[in-house]
Each structure stands twice: as structure tokens, then as C-alpha cells.
Design a protein around this motif. Structure first.
Motif, PDB file in Angstrom:
ATOM      1  N   ILE A   1       0.884  -1.200   0.188  1.00  0.00           N
ATOM      2  CA  ILE A   1       0.047   0.168   0.004  1.00  0.00           C
ATOM      3  C   ILE A   1       0.986   1.166  -0.149  1.00  0.00           C
TER       4      ILE A   1
ATOM      5  N   VAL B   1       1.856  -2.145  13.692  1.00  0.00           N
ATOM      6  CA  VAL B   1       0.509  -2.423  12.841  1.00  0.00           C
ATOM      7  C   VAL B   1      -0.291  -1.131  13.057  1.00  0.00           C
TER       8      VAL B   1
ATOM      9  N   ASP C   1      -1.684   1.311  10.424  1.00  0.00           N
ATOM     10  CA  ASP C   1      -3.024   1.677  10.089  1.00  0.00           C
ATOM     11  C   ASP C   1      -3.586   3.031   9.968  1.00  0.00           C
TER      12      ASP C   1
ATOM     13  N   ARG D   1      -2.029   5.244   7.480  1.00  0.00           N
ATOM     14  CA  ARG D   1      -2.493   4.868   6.223  1.00  0.00           C
ATOM     15  C   ARG D   1      -3.809   5.579   5.716  1.00  0.00           C
ATOM     16  N   SER D   2      -4.497   5.904   6.838  1.00  0.00           N
ATOM     17  CA  SER D   2      -5.800   6.469   6.935  1.00  0.00           C
ATOM     18  C   SER D   2      -5.927   7.726   6.108  1.00  0.00           C
TER      19      SER D   2
ATOM     20  N   HIS E   1      -5.030  -4.321  14.734  1.00  0.00           N
ATOM     21  CA  HIS E   1      -6.181  -3.863  13.758  1.00  0.00           C
ATOM     22  C   HIS E   1      -7.402  -3.227  14.704  1.00  0.00           C
TER      23      HIS E   1
ATOM     24  N   PHE F   1     -10.174  -1.200   9.833  1.00  0.00           N
ATOM     25  CA  PHE F   1      -8.615  -1.770   9.732  1.00  0.00           C
ATOM     26  C   PHE F   1      -8.790  -3.234   9.929  1.00  0.00           C
TER      27      PHE F   1
ATOM     28  N   ASP G   1      -6.445  -9.081   4.281  1.00  0.00           N
ATOM     29  CA  ASP G   1      -6.840  -7.942   5.439  1.00  0.00           C
ATOM     30  C   ASP G   1      -6.924  -6.730   4.630  1.00  0.00           C
TER      31      ASP G   1
ATOM     32  N   ASP H   1      -5.212  -4.167   5.174  1.00  0.00           N
ATOM     33  CA  ASP H   1      -3.869  -3.328   4.901  1.00  0.00           C
ATOM     34  C   ASP H   1      -3.025  -4.165   4.051  1.00  0.00           C
TER      35      ASP H   1
ATOM     36  N   GLN I   1      -4.744   6.155  -1.912  1.00  0.00           N
ATOM     37  CA  GLN I   1      -3.719   4.820  -1.753  1.00  0.00           C
ATOM     38  C   GLN I   1      -3.686   4.320  -2.978  1.00  0.00           C
TER      39      GLN I   1
END
Length: 430
Positions: free
Chosen positions: A33, A63, A67, A70-71, A148, A165, A185, A187, A411
Motif C-alpha cells: 500500500i 501495525v 493503520d 494509512r488512513s 487492527h 482496519f 486484510d 492493509d 492509496q
């Protein structure tokens, strides 16, 4: 039931799903990603590595931080050398001076049965108070899911929206002549092959409870709709009528699907029970009607039709009746999907020769084009409605991409080799 206990039970179900799929099918390469854009305002948050976390085979805080970053809605503040694990150890003025508005701390403790106790606290740095705190007792295999879930809790407490997530996504990877329907998942980790064929696989659609996938396979040299149970791996034919069987869409109660059949001539939309009984024709036009999408209340279906001379998006009640046209800008609007709140829908629109993701308000009809690439396909909302997953192309091959519903965050999800197409974002786990 206490929130912490609910979380543990939920993790158990998620782990069972992942474990059963993992046990029966080969693992594949993770999706990578790449975050292209960011939100207009980002919440500065520090995620402090949990005390005694090095004893874990998988870092939880890494992680969680990935997460949140990445948002696009969070900006990670480096934790520095001062690393509290309890609220009483937090020196709030120091974190304020570092620019953090929220702080995540926690600890890890091994248990005699091989599991771990994971404690985390979310703190409001400005108000100097705890916002949330949970304790999870999990196995080593559940660590990533636990991370997550912690990220989901943080996201919801700080934004007011449920986090996604811990959800999963489905997509089709093509390598040479081989097609694989995979589930991973959100991600991109833990991808597993659900079905594989040397003929195309298209149109995966999640059941509302996330335990089944409907999809179309050409393995018998014609499009047939299958439903596959992700817990058992068992699958069965849902629709195999003469001609084409395609575009499955689940009703919100999970009791039936809309499918597109050509059994009576041209493509029309039908309703069918999940056991394959009760087939009922819904549309009766002399045009191509396809790509159905149920409204969240189950009362309406959006679909694509060329009955007006070009592909446009229409709506019909599930009980039948007259149709209403919803798109009027441009001569090509296809692939509608309702937003989770039913207030808008996402679709593909052609503008100046480009095929882009757009969102239209159900009431005002206002359209917002969210992407500017050359060829986008198959948009699907995240279950919280904040992100839209779709297929596009980059470097001459198919990739997945995601864009926030306001177009600010983007993304790109790729695999080391192969074309990736036909994405479908799974639901929240009940």
C-alpha cells in the motif's frame, strides 16, 4: 457484555475465519500500500511502543501506527525516549510540547498458556485524561488482528466513525492465464486464495455477515454465479441458467441476491434466494439492465441500463414498478454502488475520454469526481463509507487504489506481479 470481552470474542471469530482459510489454501504475496495523499487536517498522535513488546513475534504498535497513518487522518508523532506504559507515568506537558494531541500507551504480559495479555490506553493529551482502555487476551496468531482492533478503537474514538482496519477485501489477481480470487486484510496482509481458474473470475460480492462470497466464474466456459463459504471452503452454484449469469449483489439481510441473466434474451435483473430457489424477474425492458446494487434498507436497487440510448444509472423498487433515472451528466455512467448510509452512490463516469470514480448525492444529484486516472473500474465503499476501493492501472498493469469519499486521501495497492482487478470491500464483522 463488557467491551473488552466483546473484543476478545470478535477476535476469536476473525481468527477462526483467517485460520480456516489459511489452513486450506496457499498464501500469496501481500498487497503493498502506497499512500499518495493526505487529509486536510490530521490528528497528531503518538503511538508509544508497548512495554515488553519485544517478547511478541509481531509488533502490535507498528501495525497500529501503520493503520492510522494509512488512513490519511493521522500524523504520527515520534515517541522519543520517554515511553510510559501507564497513565500515571505520562508527563502531559512534554507530549504537548512535542505536538501530540493523542497518546497511545500499553503493555504486554505473557501468560502460562502461551497467550499474551495486551493492554492499551488512549489518552487525550490536551485534556490530560483517558479516552479509552482495553485489555485483550490473545494467541500469537491473533496479534495482528488485535492491532487492527486497537487501531479501529482509536479511529472511532478520535473521528466518530467506525474503523475498518480489521475488515477484509476481496479481489482477483491475474498472472498469465491463471485467475485467483483472493481475500486479504484491509492493509493487504495475509492474502489467501479462495478460488482459482484458468478462465476469468469476476464480480466478487461479500455477504452481509462476511462469511460468504458470491462471484462469477467462467471455468465451465460460460459465466456461472457461485457462492462460496469462507469458513468451510465449500461452494455451490447459485445461478446456471442458459446464457449468461453474472453481477451478483447481496440483499442487506443476506437472504437473497440480485443477479443478471440472459435466460429470456437480453440482460435483465432477477432476484434469487441464497439457496438458488425463488427466481423472480425484476426488470422488464428491451435494453441491457445490469450491475444491481441494493440500498442499505433493502427497498431499492440501483442498476445500469442503456434504455435511454447510453449507459446510465437507474433505480427500481425491489418489488418492481417504474424506474427512475439518476445520472444525467455525460453519456457514460456505470457500476453504481450504494454508500453504507444510503445517502449517495459511487459509480464510474466517463469525462473527456477518461473513466473515473465519482460520487453522487441521492437527493441533490450533485456529482463529485474523485479520481483523475485514465481507466478506473469496479468502485466499492468501505463499510464506514469513508473510503472507496476501485481498480485502476499503473505501469501498464491493473492495480487497486482507494480514495476517500471527499477525494483528499489516496492509496495504491499493488502485488509484486500480475494484474489486480475486481475489488470488493468486506463488511464489518458482526
Amino acid at each position: 457484555m463488557k467491551p473488552a470481552v466483546r473484543s476478545i470474542l470478535l477476535l476469536g471469530r476473525l481468527a477462526l475465519l483467517a485460520l480456516l482459510v489459511t489452513a486450506s489454501l496457499p498464501a500469496r504475496a501481500n498487497l503493498t500500500i502506497e499512500i499518495i495523499g493526505g487529509g486536510a487536517t490530521q490528528i497528531p498522535i503518538a503511538v508509544v511502543p508497548f512495554a515488553r513488546e519485544p517478547i511478541l513475534p509481531q509488533s502490535v504498535t507498528e501495525v497500529v501506527g501503520a493503520d492510522l497513518a494509512r488512513s490519511g487522518l493521522f500524523r504520527l508523532v515520534p515517541p522519543g525516549n520517554n515511553r510510559p506504559s501507564e497513565p500515571s507515568e505520562v508527563l502531559y506537558p512534554e507530549w504537548q510540547s512535542r505536538g501530540a494531541e493523542a497518546l497511545v500507551i500499553g503493555s504486554v504480559a505473557p501468560l502460562q498458556d502461551g497467550r499474551f495479555e495486551i493492554r492499551f490506553r488512549l489518552l487525550d493529551v490536551l485534556k490530560q485524561q483517558q479516552i479509552a482502555g482495553f485489555t485483550y487476551t490473545v494467541s500469537p496468531a491473533q496479534l495482528r488482528l488485535t492491532a487492527h482492533r486497537i487501531a479501529d478503537e482509536i479511529y472511532e474514538r478520535l473521528t466518530g466513525d467506525k474503523g475498518v482496519f480489521s475488515t477484509r477485501v476481496a479481489y482477483v489477481v491475474r498472472q498469465g492465464k491463471r485467475y485467483e480470487l483472493q481475500v486479504a486484510d484491509a492493509d493487504g496482509f495475509n492474502p489467501q486464495t479462495v478460488a482459482a481458474s484458468n478462465e476469468p473470475i469476476i464480480s466478487p460480492a461479500w455477504s452481509p455477515d462476511g462469511t460468504r462470497l458470491a462471484y462469477v466464474s467462467f471455468e465451465n466456459r460460460k459465466p456461472i454465479v457461485y457462492v462460496q463459504n469462507l469458513l468451510t471452503g465449500q461452494r455451490r452454484v447459485l445461478a446456471n441458467y442458459p446464457g449468461s449469469n453474472s453481477a451478483p449483489a447481496w440483499s442487506p439481510d443476506g437472504r437473497r441476491l440480485a443477479v443478471v441473466l440472459t435466460k429470456d434474451g437480453i440482460s435483465q435483473i432477477y432476484l434469487i434466494n441464497t439457496d438458488g430457489t425463488g427466481l423472480k424477474r425484476l426488470t422488464h425492458s428491451g435494453a441491457i439492465d445490469t450491475e444491481p446494487s441494493f440500498s442499505p434498507d433493502g427497498e431499492w436497487i440501483l442498476f445500469t441500463s442503456d434504455r435511454g440510448g447510453s449507459p446510465q444509472i437507474y433505480r427500481i423498487a425491489v418489488n418492481g414498478g417504474s424506474t427512475v433515472r439518476f445520472t444525467f451528466e455525460g453519456d457514460y455512467n456505470v457500476s453504481p454502488h450504494y454508500s453504507p448510509d444510503g445517502k449517495s452512490f459511487v459509480f464510474i463516469t466517463r469525462r473527456a475520454g477518461r473513466f473515473n470514480v465519482a460520487v453522487q448525492d441521492m437527493v441533490t444529484g450533485q456529482v463529485q469526481v474523485l479520481t483523475d486516472s485514465r481507466l478506473d473500474e469496479s468502485p466499492t465503499f468501505a463499510p464506514n463509507g469513508r473510503m472507496i476501493l476501485y481498480a485502476t492501472e499503473a505501469g501498464g498493469r491493473g492495480v487497486l487504489a482507494a480514495v476517500s469519499s471527499d477525494g483528499r486521501v489516496r492509496q495504491r495497492l499493488t502485488v509484486p506481479a500480475g494484474d489486480v482487478r475486481e475489488p470488493a470491500w468486506g463488511p464489518f464483522v458482526q
